[in-house]
Enzyme design. Structure first.
Site, PDB file in Angstrom:
ATOM      1  CG  ASN A  89      51.743 -30.167  23.206  1.00 32.55           C
ATOM      2  OD1 ASN A  89      51.413 -31.316  22.982  1.00 32.55           O
ATOM      3  ND2 ASN A  89      52.958 -29.690  23.687  1.00 32.55           N
ATOM      4  CB  SER A 143      42.420 -34.852  25.452  1.00 31.80           C
ATOM      5  OG  SER A 143      42.204 -36.254  26.252  1.00 31.80           O
ATOM      6  CE1 TYR A 155      44.158 -32.871  30.569  1.00 33.31           C
ATOM      7  CE2 TYR A 155      43.052 -34.603  29.912  1.00 33.31           C
ATOM      8  CZ  TYR A 155      43.985 -34.245  29.544  1.00 33.31           C
ATOM      9  OH  TYR A 155      44.904 -34.361  28.660  1.00 33.31           O
ATOM     10  CB  ALA A 157      35.411 -28.755  32.104  1.00 35.26           C
ATOM     11  CB  SER A 158      40.472 -27.875  30.217  1.00 33.24           C
ATOM     12  OG  SER A 158      41.212 -29.218  29.867  1.00 33.24           O
ATOM     13  CE  LYS A 159      43.871 -31.352  27.209  1.00 33.19           C
ATOM     14  NZ  LYS A 159      44.746 -30.640  26.419  1.00 33.19           N
TER      15      LYS A 159
HETATM   16  P1  NAD Z   1      53.915 -33.498  29.248  1.00 32.00           P
HETATM   17  O1  NAD Z   1      53.785 -33.113  30.708  1.00 32.00           O
HETATM   18  O2  NAD Z   1      54.981 -34.498  28.767  1.00 32.00           O
HETATM   19  O3  NAD Z   1      54.404 -32.147  28.307  1.00 32.00           O
HETATM   20  C1  NAD Z   1      53.688 -30.955  28.534  1.00 32.00           C
HETATM   21  C2  NAD Z   1      54.720 -29.805  28.421  1.00 32.00           C
HETATM   22  O4  NAD Z   1      53.855 -28.652  28.692  1.00 32.00           O
HETATM   23  C3  NAD Z   1      55.950 -29.851  29.539  1.00 32.00           C
HETATM   24  O5  NAD Z   1      56.998 -29.699  28.794  1.00 32.00           O
HETATM   25  C4  NAD Z   1      55.149 -28.597  30.201  1.00 32.00           C
HETATM   26  O6  NAD Z   1      56.491 -28.284  31.003  1.00 32.00           O
HETATM   27  C5  NAD Z   1      54.667 -27.810  29.316  1.00 32.00           C
HETATM   28  N1  NAD Z   1      53.949 -26.659  30.056  1.00 32.00           N
HETATM   29  C6  NAD Z   1      52.973 -26.845  31.186  1.00 32.00           C
HETATM   30  N2  NAD Z   1      52.448 -25.964  31.619  1.00 32.00           N
HETATM   31  C7  NAD Z   1      53.061 -24.879  30.647  1.00 32.00           C
HETATM   32  C8  NAD Z   1      52.622 -23.244  30.825  1.00 32.00           C
HETATM   33  N3  NAD Z   1      51.686 -22.645  31.403  1.00 32.00           N
HETATM   34  N4  NAD Z   1      53.283 -22.486  29.596  1.00 32.00           N
HETATM   35  C9  NAD Z   1      54.165 -23.195  28.942  1.00 32.00           C
HETATM   36  N5  NAD Z   1      54.325 -24.545  28.795  1.00 32.00           N
HETATM   37  C10 NAD Z   1      53.880 -25.134  29.563  1.00 32.00           C
HETATM   38  O7  NAD Z   1      52.687 -33.832  28.540  1.00 32.00           O
HETATM   39  P2  NAD Z   1      52.221 -34.388  27.173  1.00 32.00           P
HETATM   40  O8  NAD Z   1      51.542 -35.791  27.362  1.00 32.00           O
HETATM   41  O9  NAD Z   1      53.105 -34.302  26.248  1.00 32.00           O
HETATM   42  O10 NAD Z   1      51.045 -33.597  26.830  1.00 32.00           O
HETATM   43  C11 NAD Z   1      50.936 -32.750  25.764  1.00 32.00           C
HETATM   44  C12 NAD Z   1      49.530 -32.241  25.512  1.00 32.00           C
HETATM   45  O11 NAD Z   1      48.806 -33.465  25.031  1.00 32.00           O
HETATM   46  C13 NAD Z   1      48.522 -31.781  26.735  1.00 32.00           C
HETATM   47  O12 NAD Z   1      47.657 -30.722  26.207  1.00 32.00           O
HETATM   48  C14 NAD Z   1      47.838 -32.936  27.147  1.00 32.00           C
HETATM   49  O13 NAD Z   1      46.527 -32.648  27.661  1.00 32.00           O
HETATM   50  C15 NAD Z   1      47.560 -33.837  25.868  1.00 32.00           C
HETATM   51  N6  NAD Z   1      47.278 -34.986  25.818  1.00 32.00           N
HETATM   52  C16 NAD Z   1      48.249 -35.835  26.440  1.00 32.00           C
HETATM   53  C17 NAD Z   1      47.722 -37.143  26.514  1.00 32.00           C
HETATM   54  C18 NAD Z   1      48.611 -38.423  27.120  1.00 32.00           C
HETATM   55  O14 NAD Z   1      48.325 -39.390  27.294  1.00 32.00           O
HETATM   56  N7  NAD Z   1      49.940 -37.930  27.443  1.00 32.00           N
HETATM   57  C19 NAD Z   1      46.450 -37.592  26.028  1.00 32.00           C
HETATM   58  C20 NAD Z   1      45.637 -36.722  25.547  1.00 32.00           C
HETATM   59  C21 NAD Z   1      45.908 -35.555  25.623  1.00 32.00           C
END
Ligand code: NAD
Length: 256
Positions: A89, A143, A155, A157-159
């Site tokens: 995640n 995502s 972003y 590209a990664s997803k």
């Molecule tokens: P968030 O920023 O609230 O949480 C992300 C967590 O990942 C944080 O606690 C951060 O410290 C941790 N993290 C970052 N880099 C790290 C690393 N190198 N090693 C270990 N931990 C690390 O974000 P979120 O919204 O909860 O996102 C979670 C996932 O969901 C991500 O992959 C994000 O791309 C994906 N996502 C989020 C959304 C959204 O709208 N929030 C939409 C689509 C996808």
């Protein structure tokens, strides 16, 4: 209890979607290994789980490098002696969204390092442990940006790559009864998307979330638990014949 007795490792479990997944899985009987670079967030989530009578541990590790990913899996095995489910995640949002074709190499590498390489590395070290269990699951938090253009080129590209990595691992691991699926969250209310992480005021965060919500057929952004419930389904035996899939949790955004 849909995950009774299972050990689950959740990367990025100290905030947002990872936090909701850790809490929801613990409610269903899982012992949760939370991995994050944010010690305060990780320990806060462990405390919440323990207060509710669940079992959880925290390990500070950067999953974007071999050393961090390996230490995350080793710490999980040290603590619980097994691993059944991996939730990849942890992720970063792009800081450059306009004209992302011009993004600096450092930002490209940092984002791809966490969002894509981190998924590969955690899987690489977790899979031999899951294989020892005879069955298991991996849930990758991709995502909607894996299939539509939102959030900047590095972003997306990664997803998009995570979606394809999910399919390939699913095919490779199906004979081992390890299912690999991805979730495509849409606009969710977490510190990443509200702007809290970038220091936006509460009022500005509210405006931002409302404006994102207007783009969605459901008329609102999603709550983290709405992703956690789908992750729970994919991690549980209820999804026993589901592998290699991307399931979008987006209020209809990608159906437009
Ligand atoms: P968030 O920023 O609230 O949480 C992300 C967590 O990942 C944080 O606690 C951060 O410290 C941790 N993290 C970052 N880099 C790290 C690393 N190198 N090693 C270990 N931990 C690390 O974000 P979120 O919204 O909860 O996102 C979670 C996932 O969901 C991500 O992959 C994000 O791309 C994906 N996502 C989020 C959304 C959204 O709208 N929030 C939409 C689509 C996808």
């Amino acid at each position: 209890m849909r995950l009774a007795g299972k050990v689950v490792m959740v990367t990025g479990g100290g905030s947002g979607l990872g936090e909701a997944i850790a809490l929801r899985f613990a409610e269903e009987g899982a012992r949760v290994s939370i991995i994050d670079v944010d010690k305060v967030g990780g320990e806060r989530v462990v405390s919440q789980i323990v207060e509710r009578g669940g079992m959880a541990s925290f390990t500070a590790a950067d999953i974007s490098c071999t050393e961090g990913a390996r230490s995350a899996v080793l710490a999980t095995i040290d603590c619980y002696g097994r691993l059944d489910v991996l939730v990849n995640n942890a992720g970063l949002a792009a800081t450059t969204i306009e004209e992302s074709w011009n993004v600096e190499e450092d930002e490209w590498d940092r984002l791809i390092g966490v969002n894509l390489k981190g998924v590969h590395l955690c899987s690489k070290f977790a899979i031999p442990e899951i294989k020892k269990r005879g069955s298991g699951a991996i849930v990758n938090i991709a995502s909607i940006a894996g299939i539509v253009s939102v959030g900047g080129g590095h972003y997306t590209a990664s997803k998009g790559a995570v979606v394809m990595l999910t399919k390939t691992l699913a095919v490779e691991l199906a004979p081992d009864d390890i299912r690999v699926n991805a979730i495509g969250p849409g606009f969710m209310i977490t510190p990443m998307s509200t702007g809290e992480r970038d220091g936006l005021s509460e009022a500005d965060q509210k405006v931002r979330i409302e404006s994102f919500g207007e783009l969605v057929p459901a008329g609102r952004c999603g709550q983290p638990v709405e992703v956690a419930n789908v992750a729970l389904f994919l991690a549980s035996d209820e999804a026993s014949y589901v592998t290699g899939q991307l399931l979008c949790v987006d209020g209809g955004f990608t159906a437009i």
